[in-house]
Write an enzyme that holds these catalytic residues in place. Sequence first.
Site, PDB file in Angstrom:
ATOM      1  N   GLY A  69      -1.792   6.880  -3.185  1.00 54.81           N
ATOM      2  CA  GLY A  69      -1.486   5.476  -3.431  1.00 54.81           C
ATOM      3  C   GLY A  69      -0.374   4.964  -2.541  1.00 54.81           C
TER       4      GLY A  69
ATOM      5  NE  ARG B 152      -9.050   7.578  -0.655  1.00 53.75           N
ATOM      6  CZ  ARG B 152      -8.887   6.550  -1.456  1.00 53.75           C
ATOM      7  NH1 ARG B 152      -9.662   5.493  -1.338  1.00 53.75           N
ATOM      8  NH2 ARG B 152      -7.969   6.575  -2.389  1.00 53.75           N
TER       9      ARG B 152
ATOM     10  CE  LYS C 299       2.910  -3.828 -15.103  1.00 52.44           C
ATOM     11  NZ  LYS C 299       1.567  -3.971 -15.641  1.00 52.44           N
TER      12      LYS C 299
HETATM   13  P1  AMP Z   1       3.008   1.371  -8.356  1.00 49.82           P
HETATM   14  O1  AMP Z   1       1.614   0.924  -8.089  1.00 49.82           O
HETATM   15  O2  AMP Z   1       3.403   1.343  -9.786  1.00 49.82           O
HETATM   16  O3  AMP Z   1       3.344   2.698  -7.674  1.00 49.82           O
HETATM   17  O4  AMP Z   1       3.947   0.292  -7.706  1.00 49.82           O
HETATM   18  C1  AMP Z   1       3.979   0.033  -6.342  1.00 49.82           C
HETATM   19  C2  AMP Z   1       4.462  -1.362  -6.134  1.00 49.82           C
HETATM   20  O5  AMP Z   1       5.741  -1.510  -6.708  1.00 49.82           O
HETATM   21  C3  AMP Z   1       4.603  -1.715  -4.670  1.00 49.82           C
HETATM   22  O6  AMP Z   1       3.671  -2.692  -4.353  1.00 49.82           O
HETATM   23  C4  AMP Z   1       6.023  -2.260  -4.568  1.00 49.82           C
HETATM   24  O7  AMP Z   1       6.104  -3.453  -3.828  1.00 49.82           O
HETATM   25  C5  AMP Z   1       6.407  -2.526  -6.020  1.00 49.82           C
HETATM   26  N1  AMP Z   1       7.854  -2.456  -6.242  1.00 49.82           N
HETATM   27  C6  AMP Z   1       8.663  -1.432  -5.999  1.00 49.82           C
HETATM   28  N2  AMP Z   1       9.947  -1.744  -6.299  1.00 49.82           N
HETATM   29  C7  AMP Z   1       9.945  -3.012  -6.753  1.00 49.82           C
HETATM   30  C8  AMP Z   1      10.967  -3.895  -7.211  1.00 49.82           C
HETATM   31  N3  AMP Z   1      12.246  -3.543  -7.254  1.00 49.82           N
HETATM   32  N4  AMP Z   1      10.592  -5.121  -7.605  1.00 49.82           N
HETATM   33  C9  AMP Z   1       9.286  -5.508  -7.554  1.00 49.82           C
HETATM   34  N5  AMP Z   1       8.286  -4.705  -7.137  1.00 49.82           N
HETATM   35  C10 AMP Z   1       8.604  -3.484  -6.729  1.00 49.82           C
END
Ligand code: AMP
Length: 396
Positions: free
Chosen positions: A354, A35, A198
Amino acid sequence: MKTIDDLNFNGKKALVRVDFNVPLDEDFHITDDNRIVGALPTLKKILNDGGAVVLMSHLGRPKDGPTDKFSLKHIVTHLSEVLGRQVYFADDCIGEEAKSKAERLQSGEVLLLENLRFYKEEEQGDRGFAEKLASLGDVYVNDAFGTAHRAHASTAVVADFFPENKYFGYLMAKEIENAEMVLNNPARPFTAIMGGAKVSDKLELIDALLEKVDNLIIGGGMAYTFVKAKGGEIGQSLVELDKLDLANELVKKAEEKGVNLVLPTDAQIADRFANDANVYDGPNDQIPADQQGLDIGKDSAEHFKDVIMASNTLLWNGPMGVFEMDTFAKGTRAVANAVVAATERGAFSLIGGGDSAAAVSKFGMTEHVSYVSTGGGALLEYMEGKTLPGVKAILD
Ligand code: AMP
């Protein structure tokens, strides 16, 4: 778009909002300075013109006013090194000290103000606070894309005090240009790759992208909500039971819009959430009740790769599995490899900030994709078609 190229900063004092919210280890060493590096071209242009720079940023999420842990003083040495000149520091972002240090600043000099979020007025977008910040410079530059989706005092409200003297920094301009190109003028086929935990976080984005893309690949934890909605057995995998109907609606919308919605068919199935879990590849709709899918399986990775390789524009946001653990990083790595290969063939690839940016950096591929955005939430909101307060404030 009014950028800093439209002004010669000679003799000007520029109040520059940057996003220096960098990760620090327990000894306050910066562990990733992307950054800071991202803002350097803007700072160098102003300084080389003969201007002075007053820098303002936030760091972390301090809850109760000034806290040593969140002090921006920890980044002064590193910032001085990468800028090649000494950076002065004010212990407060407003008040007498900040004011007199800003006043004394000479052409070519840089002053960094203490963490803006030590004042709750910053996040509240308080006008009086913004006016005090505004008194520290005679030109306002916003180069903090990472916080452009927030209507905070330093990112949006302060611009009101510079009706004729507000500009986008180079980083902001580049971010907007790339996002605009992908949204409004993509070379086809245009493929979006969505992942992460999610589906609820990205529902609006998926909905908006269905109006734009040719292919929509969905992986990561969010895919299980779609598998469950179709009646699959997903064991202990991540799921949002209140989003099953929505998942089915998105599938239907994709069909209506003629979008090729690509869902994973197999998973890396684990007996527990751990790097040393027992794992095997199997269909993601027949996961035993006591097990969980923590990455996409080999067949899905292959299929995703084929779709990615045949694309000319790629937008990637979110990992395919729990990539922080090596056992479950294979799917994310396969997607990253395919994105790099497509880019080498001439496709344009935009990586959302992210976790996807962290994954690309972990695999050493940052230089091999077209652009890694510095904005997580900001880029998502932009892609959803929302107006970002930080962008609007400069355009108004
Ligand atoms: P986000 O912040 O929504 O982009 O989610 C990222 C997070 O999702 C990361 O820390 C990953 O470890 C988690 N993640 C991705 N796939 C899975 C999965 N199949 N089960 C549990 N966590 C997951």
